[in-house]
Design a protein around this motif. Sequence first.
Motif: not given
Length: 290
Positions: A1-28
Motif C-alpha cells: 500500500m502507498p505510504d503517506t505517513s508523517p515520517a515519509v512526508a518529513e523525509t520528503f520535505q528534508d529533500q525538497r530543496d535538493r530535489l528542486r536544485a537538481v530539477a532547476y539545473r536540469m531545466l533552467g
Amino acid sequence: MPDTSPAVAETFQDQRDRLRAVAYRMLGSHADAEDVVQEAWLRLSRQDTATIHNLAGWLTTVVGRISLDVLRSRQARPEASYDDRLPEFVVTVDDGPAPEDEVALADSVGLALLVVLESLGPSERLAFVLHDLFGVPFNEIGQILGKSTAATKMLASRARRKVQGTERQPVTGQEQREVVDAFRAAVASGDFERLLRVLDPDVKLTVDTPGGVVVTLGATKVATGAQMFSRAAARQRTVLVNGLPGFLSWRENGTPLSLIAFTVANGRIAAITAVADPTKLASMDLPDPA
C-alpha cells in the motif's frame, strides 16, 4: 500500500530543496523545477516505501527521470526554440552582503554554466548534472537513461568538455560587487581602457534580444557594446540575479531597458548574461526603480 505517513512526508520535505536544485539545473526554470518536485511527491505517495532502501536516492532518480522527459518533450517541439533559451532569472533587490549570501553564492551554479547547460542534449545534461553536480553514481544514471555505465560515463565526459571553463573558483559576494561596481563606473565615465581591465580577455556576453539570443566574445567587442548600450539607460538599480550581482536599467519613460548579471572569476568579469527583450522583461517580477 502507498505510504503517506508523517515520517515519509518529513523525509520528503528534508529533500525538497535538493530535489528542486537538481530539477532547476536540469531545466533552467524554477517553475518547471517546482512542478517536477511536486510530481515526484505524487509518485512517492503512490509507492510502497517499504520497498525503497534509499529514499533520497530514489527521489533523485525520479526527479531525474521526470526532468529528462521534460527536456525530451521540449526537443520534440521545435517551435518552442529551447535550443538557445536562457535560464529563468529570479531578481531581488541587492541590499548588500548578508551572512547567508556568502553561503548561497558558494553553493550556486553561475549563470554562465546554466547557459552552457541549455546547449547540452537531454542525456548529456542528465549525466553531467547528476554525476558532476550531485554525485549520483554512473550505474544509477545509466538505469535512468537505459544505457550502460560505460556509455553514461562517455556522455558525462562529453558534456564536461562543453562546460569546461564555466566552473570557476567561488568568490565572495563582496568581491563580486566590487568588480561589478568597477565595470559600471568605467561604463559611466566612458573609460574604455579601464573597462578592458575589468573584463576577462575571453569574456562572453549573452544577450536575449527580441530577435533571439546573441553571443559576443572578447573584451574589446564586449566593451564597445557595453558603452553603446549604456547610453540608452536613464536609471539603474543594483540587483541580485539568481544570487549573482547585476543591475536593472530603465528608459526615460520608466519601462525596463535591460537586466544584466555577471559571473566574476580571478578579479575580472568572465561572463555577462543580459535580457533586453521588452516582452520578456515585462513578464518578469522586477523591482521598481530605486
